[in-house]
Design an enzyme around this catalytic site. Structure first.
Site, PDB file in Angstrom:
ATOM      1  N   ASN A  99      33.839 -71.744  35.003  1.00 39.70           N
ATOM      2  CA  ASN A  99      34.294 -70.605  35.966  1.00 39.70           C
ATOM      3  C   ASN A  99      33.909 -69.170  35.422  1.00 39.70           C
ATOM      4  OD1 ASN A  99      35.602 -72.170  37.730  1.00 39.70           O
ATOM      5  ND2 ASN A  99      37.698 -71.133  37.268  1.00 39.70           N
ATOM      6  N   TYR A 124      47.817 -86.455  33.671  1.00 40.35           N
ATOM      7  CA  TYR A 124      46.811 -86.659  32.492  1.00 40.35           C
ATOM      8  C   TYR A 124      47.251 -86.677  31.046  1.00 40.35           C
ATOM      9  CZ  TYR A 124      42.589 -84.937  30.124  1.00 40.35           C
ATOM     10  OH  TYR A 124      41.529 -84.856  29.225  1.00 40.35           O
ATOM     11  N   ASP A 163      50.529 -74.276  31.748  1.00 37.01           N
ATOM     12  CA  ASP A 163      49.527 -73.692  31.035  1.00 37.01           C
ATOM     13  C   ASP A 163      49.721 -73.568  29.564  1.00 37.01           C
ATOM     14  OD1 ASP A 163      46.736 -72.883  32.275  1.00 37.01           O
ATOM     15  OD2 ASP A 163      47.239 -71.818  30.400  1.00 37.01           O
ATOM     16  N   ASN A 197      39.022 -78.499  23.921  1.00 38.53           N
ATOM     17  CA  ASN A 197      38.312 -78.080  24.768  1.00 38.53           C
ATOM     18  C   ASN A 197      36.919 -77.893  24.380  1.00 38.53           C
ATOM     19  OD1 ASN A 197      40.890 -76.882  25.180  1.00 38.53           O
ATOM     20  ND2 ASN A 197      40.131 -75.870  26.939  1.00 38.53           N
TER      21      ASN A 197
HETATM   22  P1  NAD Z   1      34.003 -85.519  33.183  1.00 40.72           P
HETATM   23  O1  NAD Z   1      35.038 -85.214  34.666  1.00 40.72           O
HETATM   24  O2  NAD Z   1      32.705 -84.577  33.383  1.00 40.72           O
HETATM   25  O3  NAD Z   1      33.676 -87.002  32.996  1.00 40.72           O
HETATM   26  C1  NAD Z   1      34.379 -87.922  33.386  1.00 40.72           C
HETATM   27  C2  NAD Z   1      33.743 -89.153  33.896  1.00 40.72           C
HETATM   28  O4  NAD Z   1      34.610 -90.118  34.198  1.00 40.72           O
HETATM   29  C3  NAD Z   1      33.100 -88.680  35.317  1.00 40.72           C
HETATM   30  O5  NAD Z   1      31.818 -88.855  35.177  1.00 40.72           O
HETATM   31  C4  NAD Z   1      33.886 -89.516  36.240  1.00 40.72           C
HETATM   32  O6  NAD Z   1      33.005 -89.881  37.408  1.00 40.72           O
HETATM   33  C5  NAD Z   1      34.323 -90.673  35.574  1.00 40.72           C
HETATM   34  N1  NAD Z   1      35.406 -91.304  36.150  1.00 40.72           N
HETATM   35  C6  NAD Z   1      36.700 -90.780  36.431  1.00 40.72           C
HETATM   36  N2  NAD Z   1      37.680 -91.749  36.677  1.00 40.72           N
HETATM   37  C7  NAD Z   1      36.880 -92.831  36.776  1.00 40.72           C
HETATM   38  C8  NAD Z   1      37.141 -94.351  36.816  1.00 40.72           C
HETATM   39  N3  NAD Z   1      38.353 -94.723  37.410  1.00 40.72           N
HETATM   40  N4  NAD Z   1      36.397 -95.164  36.608  1.00 40.72           N
HETATM   41  C9  NAD Z   1      34.992 -95.135  36.326  1.00 40.72           C
HETATM   42  N5  NAD Z   1      34.664 -93.695  35.770  1.00 40.72           N
HETATM   43  C10 NAD Z   1      35.804 -92.528  36.088  1.00 40.72           C
HETATM   44  O7  NAD Z   1      34.853 -84.999  32.123  1.00 40.72           O
HETATM   45  P2  NAD Z   1      34.464 -84.672  30.772  1.00 40.72           P
HETATM   46  O8  NAD Z   1      34.680 -83.445  30.220  1.00 40.72           O
HETATM   47  O9  NAD Z   1      33.237 -85.263  30.444  1.00 40.72           O
HETATM   48  O10 NAD Z   1      35.338 -85.537  29.694  1.00 40.72           O
HETATM   49  C11 NAD Z   1      35.054 -86.914  29.200  1.00 40.72           C
HETATM   50  C12 NAD Z   1      36.402 -87.533  28.534  1.00 40.72           C
HETATM   51  O11 NAD Z   1      36.488 -86.800  27.305  1.00 40.72           O
HETATM   52  C13 NAD Z   1      37.651 -87.642  29.378  1.00 40.72           C
HETATM   53  O12 NAD Z   1      38.296 -88.640  29.050  1.00 40.72           O
HETATM   54  C14 NAD Z   1      38.288 -86.482  29.097  1.00 40.72           C
HETATM   55  O13 NAD Z   1      39.822 -86.842  29.256  1.00 40.72           O
HETATM   56  C15 NAD Z   1      38.216 -86.145  27.575  1.00 40.72           C
HETATM   57  N6  NAD Z   1      38.355 -85.020  27.059  1.00 40.72           N
HETATM   58  C16 NAD Z   1      37.470 -83.926  27.417  1.00 40.72           C
HETATM   59  C17 NAD Z   1      37.879 -82.583  27.161  1.00 40.72           C
HETATM   60  C18 NAD Z   1      36.874 -81.588  27.517  1.00 40.72           C
HETATM   61  O14 NAD Z   1      37.014 -80.320  27.208  1.00 40.72           O
HETATM   62  N7  NAD Z   1      35.768 -81.506  28.177  1.00 40.72           N
HETATM   63  C19 NAD Z   1      39.035 -82.408  26.469  1.00 40.72           C
HETATM   64  C20 NAD Z   1      39.632 -83.294  25.987  1.00 40.72           C
HETATM   65  C21 NAD Z   1      39.346 -84.597  26.282  1.00 40.72           C
HETATM   66  N1  UDP Z   2      41.642 -69.980  32.900  1.00 41.43           N
HETATM   67  C1  UDP Z   2      41.299 -68.793  33.427  1.00 41.43           C
HETATM   68  N2  UDP Z   2      40.495 -68.343  34.456  1.00 41.43           N
HETATM   69  C2  UDP Z   2      40.136 -69.431  34.958  1.00 41.43           C
HETATM   70  C3  UDP Z   2      40.131 -70.908  34.630  1.00 41.43           C
HETATM   71  C4  UDP Z   2      40.946 -71.118  33.586  1.00 41.43           C
HETATM   72  O1  UDP Z   2      42.191 -67.765  32.812  1.00 41.43           O
HETATM   73  O2  UDP Z   2      39.047 -69.218  35.926  1.00 41.43           O
HETATM   74  C5  UDP Z   2      42.537 -70.380  31.724  1.00 41.43           C
HETATM   75  C6  UDP Z   2      43.688 -71.423  32.124  1.00 41.43           C
HETATM   76  O3  UDP Z   2      44.785 -70.997  32.744  1.00 41.43           O
HETATM   77  C7  UDP Z   2      43.918 -71.958  30.566  1.00 41.43           C
HETATM   78  C8  UDP Z   2      42.747 -71.737  30.044  1.00 41.43           C
HETATM   79  O4  UDP Z   2      41.890 -70.572  30.744  1.00 41.43           O
HETATM   80  O5  UDP Z   2      44.851 -71.099  30.073  1.00 41.43           O
HETATM   81  C9  UDP Z   2      41.625 -72.833  29.762  1.00 41.43           C
HETATM   82  O6  UDP Z   2      41.704 -73.516  31.124  1.00 41.43           O
HETATM   83  P1  UDP Z   2      40.808 -74.900  31.292  1.00 41.43           P
HETATM   84  O7  UDP Z   2      41.069 -75.281  32.664  1.00 41.43           O
HETATM   85  O8  UDP Z   2      39.479 -74.813  30.872  1.00 41.43           O
HETATM   86  O9  UDP Z   2      41.183 -75.987  30.217  1.00 41.43           O
HETATM   87  P2  UDP Z   2      42.738 -76.413  29.532  1.00 41.43           P
HETATM   88  O10 UDP Z   2      43.715 -75.512  30.278  1.00 41.43           O
HETATM   89  O11 UDP Z   2      42.832 -77.828  29.913  1.00 41.43           O
HETATM   90  O12 UDP Z   2      42.729 -76.114  28.345  1.00 41.43           O
END
Ligand code: NAD
Ligand code: UDP
Length: 315
Positions: free
Chosen positions: A194, A149, A277, A178
């Protein structure tokens, strides 16, 4: 433009959590929206309410394959974001970020569209600088379980800036921290969903490690404001720009707040901390404040209450 001045906007990953909120916002603004998704983690229910709108169109497609459509703007969000989902098929995760970026940048080059990349705070890895500003180059383990990723997203950023320098593309790179809110999947394994699901089901909340690791949580409505503002900013604002909420909480504080807001009588259990992590994460959003006049306005307590109501309605 077929007789209309509507912008034609492509949202890849549009049926996902952030993507569906973005589609909703753009459709409401009157844009002609193409929502592209392969439904790896996204679901049709997320955008079902938009289907009757004539300025909304759904396209089943995988961004790792080329796409030929005529558009004015592209938001490239396609990529699983939850660690359990992006680690399920790590090779596909890298392909989605890298081949997906190449295909969408190629589309932008052919059509002259403006293109925004949903990058991530994970480009900073487990940061040794705090809070993280955009000029920090990060501390990523290329060969660890999060590498697919983190390095995929880093390579996508490289491609965006190479297309910008080499082909003069109009690019935007947002480093998203996040983000949480309604339409997160109940089973997506991220900490906010979660904890809420566990609290509502009367189960113990699972803290990984000692719970002292920190994150900064941005409500999805604030995030959409930021993404739209970045797309609308002057062409000189390529980014990268951090988008996130600078209020930092430990995971234990988050657990206690969720228990309080859900009115749950549940225990907290600890589980092993996953490999690599990050121990702390908090965005420095000075650049977003200065260049986009953007900052989050929704407090964690309010956003969580909204998200808890959503999960109550779907569980
Ligand atoms: P999500 O998993 O809900 O959405 C991702 C979407 O992309 C899904 O609908 C999935 O089906 C689609 N997808 C995955 N692979 C694909 C492919 N090969 N072709 C077409 N569609 C595909 O996640 P999200 O939280 O909505 O994240 C959206 C974007 O924002 C992502 O690029 C993610 O990396 C970025 N982002 C999200 C967060 C967050 O906290 N939610 C943080 C940092 C970055
Ligand atoms: N985490 C946790 N319990 C859970 C899920 C996640 O303590 O049930 C912790 C995880 O280890 C991390 C933080 O929460 O330290 C955020 O995790 P998440 O998967 O949401 O996002 P990211 O690690 O990508 O920021």
């Amino acid at each position: 433009m077929s007789g209309t001045t509507r912008k034609r906007v492509l949202v890849t990953g549009g049926a996902g959590f952030i993507g569906s909120h973005l589609c909703e916002r753009l459709v409401a603004a009157g844009d002609d929206v193409i929502c592209l998704d392969n439904y790896f983690t996204g679901v049709k229910d997320n955008i079902a309410a938009l289907l009757p709108q004539t300025n909304f169109e759904l396209l089943r497609h995988d961004v790792t394959f080329p796409l030929y459509v005529e558009v004015d703007e592209i938001y490239n969000l396609a990529c699983p974001a939850s660690p359990i989902h992006y680690q399920y098929d790590p090779v596909q995760t890298t392909k989605t970020s890298v081949h997906g970026a190449i295909n969408m940048l190629g589309l932008a080059k052919r059509t002259g569209a403006k293109i925004l990349q949903a990058s991530t705070s994970e480009v900073y890895g487990d940061p040794d600088v705090h809070p993280q500003a955009e000029d920090y180059r990060g501390n990523v383990n290329a060969i660890g379980p999060r590498g697919c990723y983190d390095e995929g997203k880093r390579c996508a950023e490289t491609l965006f800036f190479d297309y910008y320098r080499q082909h003069n593309l109009n690019i935007r790179v947002a480093r998203i921290f996040n983000t949480y809110g309604p339409r997160m999947r109940a089973d997506d394994g991220r900490v906010v969903s979660n904890f809420i699901v566990q609290a509502l089901r009367g189960e113990a909340l699972t803290i990984y490690g000692d719970g002292k690791q920190t994150r900064s949580f941005c409500f999805v409505d604030d995030m959409i404001d930021g993404l739209v503002a970045l797309m609308a900013a002057p062409d000189t604002e390529t980014g990268p720009v951090n988008l996130g909420n600078p209020d930092e909480f430990s995971i234990r504080q988050l657990a206690e707040l969720v228990i309080e807001l859900a009115g749950a009588k549940v225990e907290i259990e600890t589980r092993p901390l996953p490999e690599d992590d990050p121990m702390q994460r908090c965005p420095d959003i000075t650049r977003a404040r200065e260049t986009l006049d953007w900052q989050p306005s929704i407090k964690l307590r309010d956003g969580l209450a909204d998200t808890i109501s959503y999960f109550k309605s779907v569980l």
